[in-house]
Design a protein around this motif. Structure first.
Motif, PDB file in Angstrom:
ATOM      1  N   TYR A 165       0.820  -1.205   0.000  1.00  0.00           N
ATOM      2  CA  TYR A 165       0.000   0.000   0.000  1.00  0.00           C
ATOM      3  C   TYR A 165       0.861   1.266   0.000  1.00  0.00           C
ATOM      4  CZ  TYR A 165      -2.881   3.765   1.858  1.00  0.00           C
ATOM      5  OH  TYR A 165      -3.489   4.974   2.044  1.00  0.00           O
ATOM      6  N   ILE A 166       1.893   1.322   0.845  1.00  0.00           N
ATOM      7  CA  ILE A 166       2.757   2.501   0.883  1.00  0.00           C
ATOM      8  C   ILE A 166       3.438   2.708  -0.465  1.00  0.00           C
ATOM      9  CG2 ILE A 166       4.880   3.443   1.882  1.00  0.00           C
ATOM     10  CD1 ILE A 166       4.088   2.449   4.550  1.00  0.00           C
ATOM     11  N   SER A 167       3.876   1.648  -1.099  1.00  0.00           N
ATOM     12  CA  SER A 167       4.522   1.772  -2.411  1.00  0.00           C
ATOM     13  C   SER A 167       3.581   2.413  -3.418  1.00  0.00           C
ATOM     14  CB  SER A 167       4.970   0.393  -2.911  1.00  0.00           C
ATOM     15  OG  SER A 167       5.921  -0.171  -2.039  1.00  0.00           O
ATOM     16  N   ASP A 168       2.327   1.930  -3.447  1.00  0.00           N
ATOM     17  CA  ASP A 168       1.343   2.495  -4.379  1.00  0.00           C
ATOM     18  C   ASP A 168       1.028   3.946  -4.022  1.00  0.00           C
ATOM     19  OD1 ASP A 168       1.257   0.058  -5.624  1.00  0.00           O
ATOM     20  OD2 ASP A 168      -0.587  -0.607  -4.633  1.00  0.00           O
ATOM     21  N   LEU A 169       0.903   4.236  -2.724  1.00  0.00           N
ATOM     22  CA  LEU A 169       0.552   5.580  -2.282  1.00  0.00           C
ATOM     23  C   LEU A 169       1.643   6.587  -2.661  1.00  0.00           C
ATOM     24  CD1 LEU A 169      -1.264   7.538  -0.705  1.00  0.00           C
ATOM     25  CD2 LEU A 169      -0.093   6.806   1.386  1.00  0.00           C
ATOM     26  N   LYS A 187      13.547   6.751  -0.484  1.00  0.00           N
ATOM     27  CA  LYS A 187      13.943   5.413  -0.063  1.00  0.00           C
ATOM     28  C   LYS A 187      12.856   4.858   0.855  1.00  0.00           C
ATOM     29  CE  LYS A 187      18.960   6.166  -0.314  1.00  0.00           C
ATOM     30  NZ  LYS A 187      20.239   6.158   0.452  1.00  0.00           N
ATOM     31  N   LEU A 188      12.494   3.615   0.590  1.00  0.00           N
ATOM     32  CA  LEU A 188      11.401   2.987   1.321  1.00  0.00           C
ATOM     33  C   LEU A 188      11.917   1.759   2.070  1.00  0.00           C
ATOM     34  CD1 LEU A 188       8.329   3.323   1.701  1.00  0.00           C
ATOM     35  CD2 LEU A 188       8.009   1.758  -0.227  1.00  0.00           C
ATOM     36  N   ASP A 189      11.731   1.758   3.374  1.00  0.00           N
ATOM     37  CA  ASP A 189      12.144   0.627   4.209  1.00  0.00           C
ATOM     38  C   ASP A 189      10.962   0.262   5.106  1.00  0.00           C
ATOM     39  OD1 ASP A 189      13.412  -1.292   5.683  1.00  0.00           O
ATOM     40  OD2 ASP A 189      14.621   0.101   6.868  1.00  0.00           O
ATOM     41  N   VAL A 190      10.146  -0.670   4.637  1.00  0.00           N
ATOM     42  CA  VAL A 190       8.911  -1.021   5.334  1.00  0.00           C
ATOM     43  C   VAL A 190       8.872  -2.525   5.540  1.00  0.00           C
ATOM     44  CG1 VAL A 190       6.386  -0.996   5.236  1.00  0.00           C
ATOM     45  CG2 VAL A 190       7.688   0.935   4.330  1.00  0.00           C
ATOM     46  N   ILE A 191       8.629  -2.951   6.774  1.00  0.00           N
ATOM     47  CA  ILE A 191       8.511  -4.380   7.044  1.00  0.00           C
ATOM     48  C   ILE A 191       7.228  -4.907   6.407  1.00  0.00           C
ATOM     49  CG2 ILE A 191       9.807  -4.279   9.203  1.00  0.00           C
ATOM     50  CD1 ILE A 191       7.153  -4.270  10.695  1.00  0.00           C
ATOM     51  N   ASN A 192       7.198  -6.204   6.189  1.00  0.00           N
ATOM     52  CA  ASN A 192       6.034  -6.828   5.566  1.00  0.00           C
ATOM     53  C   ASN A 192       4.979  -7.078   6.643  1.00  0.00           C
ATOM     54  OD1 ASN A 192       4.436  -7.999   3.600  1.00  0.00           O
ATOM     55  ND2 ASN A 192       5.314 -10.036   3.907  1.00  0.00           N
ATOM     56  N   ILE A 193       4.085  -6.115   6.823  1.00  0.00           N
ATOM     57  CA  ILE A 193       3.066  -6.230   7.869  1.00  0.00           C
ATOM     58  C   ILE A 193       1.680  -6.061   7.259  1.00  0.00           C
ATOM     59  CG2 ILE A 193       4.546  -5.389   9.717  1.00  0.00           C
ATOM     60  CD1 ILE A 193       3.092  -2.704   9.486  1.00  0.00           C
ATOM     61  N   PHE A 194       0.712  -6.607   7.976  1.00  0.00           N
ATOM     62  CA  PHE A 194      -0.695  -6.448   7.609  1.00  0.00           C
ATOM     63  C   PHE A 194      -1.387  -5.698   8.741  1.00  0.00           C
ATOM     64  CE2 PHE A 194       0.692  -9.742   4.857  1.00  0.00           C
ATOM     65  CZ  PHE A 194      -0.143  -9.712   3.750  1.00  0.00           C
ATOM     66  N   LEU A 195      -1.996  -4.566   8.390  1.00  0.00           N
ATOM     67  CA  LEU A 195      -2.677  -3.746   9.388  1.00  0.00           C
ATOM     68  C   LEU A 195      -4.183  -3.792   9.170  1.00  0.00           C
ATOM     69  CD1 LEU A 195      -0.450  -0.528   9.521  1.00  0.00           C
ATOM     70  CD2 LEU A 195      -0.428  -2.478  11.061  1.00  0.00           C
ATOM     71  N   ILE A 207       0.665   9.502   6.279  1.00  0.00           N
ATOM     72  CA  ILE A 207       1.754   9.451   5.299  1.00  0.00           C
ATOM     73  C   ILE A 207       1.450  10.361   4.116  1.00  0.00           C
ATOM     74  CG2 ILE A 207       2.965   7.928   3.682  1.00  0.00           C
ATOM     75  CD1 ILE A 207       2.500   5.666   5.724  1.00  0.00           C
ATOM     76  N   ASN A 208       0.191  10.378   3.685  1.00  0.00           N
ATOM     77  CA  ASN A 208      -0.211  11.251   2.578  1.00  0.00           C
ATOM     78  C   ASN A 208       0.077  12.710   2.894  1.00  0.00           C
ATOM     79  OD1 ASN A 208      -2.087  11.691   0.013  1.00  0.00           O
ATOM     80  ND2 ASN A 208      -2.830  13.078   1.599  1.00  0.00           N
ATOM     81  N   GLU A 209      -0.296  13.154   4.100  1.00  0.00           N
ATOM     82  CA  GLU A 209      -0.089  14.559   4.468  1.00  0.00           C
ATOM     83  C   GLU A 209       1.399  14.886   4.567  1.00  0.00           C
ATOM     84  OE1 GLU A 209      -2.493  16.752   4.570  1.00  0.00           O
ATOM     85  OE2 GLU A 209      -3.935  15.155   4.170  1.00  0.00           O
ATOM     86  N   ILE A 228      11.366   6.918   4.057  1.00  0.00           N
ATOM     87  CA  ILE A 228      10.161   6.435   4.729  1.00  0.00           C
ATOM     88  C   ILE A 228      10.479   5.071   5.331  1.00  0.00           C
ATOM     89  CG2 ILE A 228       7.717   5.860   4.515  1.00  0.00           C
ATOM     90  CD1 ILE A 228       9.236   7.732   1.668  1.00  0.00           C
ATOM     91  N   GLN A 229      10.263   4.936   6.640  1.00  0.00           N
ATOM     92  CA  GLN A 229      10.512   3.672   7.329  1.00  0.00           C
ATOM     93  C   GLN A 229       9.292   3.297   8.167  1.00  0.00           C
ATOM     94  OE1 GLN A 229      14.037   3.814   9.711  1.00  0.00           O
ATOM     95  NE2 GLN A 229      15.377   4.426   8.038  1.00  0.00           N
TER      96      GLN A 229
END
Length: 293
Positions: A165-169, A187-195, A207-209, A228-229
């Protein structure tokens, strides 16, 4: 007497088959009589030895156990058949609800995109300031539409794959602010999580704002980098949005600002039951800590 204790019916049977001696042992299940185990001798009367009686009684007990086990097996088979039918019914109902939920998310996504398009059409010919405001609202709508698009495409209808989702956003935001972001990298460093959905919407809007404000104001030269982490430590998530831009004015109080975007960030952080920290000395760094649900 070999016919002692027998009913006239049984005596008639003994006479018919010329039975001269018989041994009858009941087959019992507790206090319930299931049947009789009968041993006959036709050649001559006889006295049954204690060992013979004991052997027949043991056979009777084993028969009772076998009949009981067969009865239990049949009962289990019937219960399994009932449970299998119930399982099939529940599976069918679950499938129907999944289809319905997917359709709901699809319709919500489409309705949000229609709202965004209507805003664009309604205010095509307007002042530059109002166009900027409309773009901000469109981005907020799009961030929510992306969440419902994810839910429509996923098998899990309750949780969002937040890394995707963050990648698309972010890709969508960079496309919207193309004039501002031509020479800006991220640079994007995001763990593989489901919220869950509630957290995803709030965090997505935060994140959008933050990214929108960074793209608009942080790089007057047109060059820069955004990091973004999103990480997890024990029972807490940690979001970082940082840039190497011009930073924030030293006297700016983001907790009491007239900026609608930052008011939203503060309000959404409260919805997450989280904490917002920021630093604007060397570039800008925002941190959001919020609990794992």
């Amino acid at each position: 007497m070999y016919n002692e204790g027998l009913t006239p019916c049984h005596i008639d049977i003994l006479a018919l088959f010329q039975i001269r001696a018989n041994l009858i042992v009941p087959i019992l299940n507790g206090n319930d009589l299931w049947g009789l185990l009968c041993i006959h001798q036709c050649s001559a009367p006889r006295h049954w030895e204690a060992e013979e009686v004991s052997l027949v009684q043991q056979i009777s007990n084993q028969l009772a156990i076998a009949i009981q086990q067969a009865s239990l097996y049949q009962q289990v088979q019937e219960e399994l058949a009932d449970k299998e039918a119930l399982y099939m019914q529940l599976a069918n109902e679950l499938h129907q609800k999944k289809v319905l939920l997917k359709e709901v998310h699809h319709r919500v996504k489409n309705n949000l995109q229609v709202m965004s398009s209507l805003l664009r059409m309604q205010f095509r010919k307007t002042t530059p300031e109002l166009k900027i405001l409309i773009e901000e609202y469109q981005n907020r709508i799009q961030s929510m539409a992306l969440i419902h698009a994810q839910l429509h495409n996923n098998e899990d209808l309750a949780n969002i794959n937040f890394r995707e989702y963050i990648s698309d956003l972010i890709a969508n935001l960079f496309q919207c602010y193309v004039n501002h972001s031509e020479h800006i990298e991220y640079k994007l460093d995001v763990i593989n999580i489901f919220l869950p959905l509630e957290q995803s919407i709030s965090l997505g809007l935060i994140i959008n704002e933050l990214i929108s404000n960074t793209l608009k104001y942080a790089f007057p030269s047109g060059y820069g980098e955004i990091n973004i982490q999103l990480t997890q430590a024990e029972h807490q998530y940690h979001l970082i949005v940082a840039d190497d831009g011009i930073g924030l004015p030293p006297d700016l109080d983001l907790a009491n600002t007239e900026s609608l975007g930052m008011q939203l960030v503060n309000s959404l952080t409260d919805q997450l039951e989280g904490t917002l920290l920021y630093n604007g000395e060397k570039g800008t760094k925002f941190q959001v800590f919020f609990p794992v649900v």
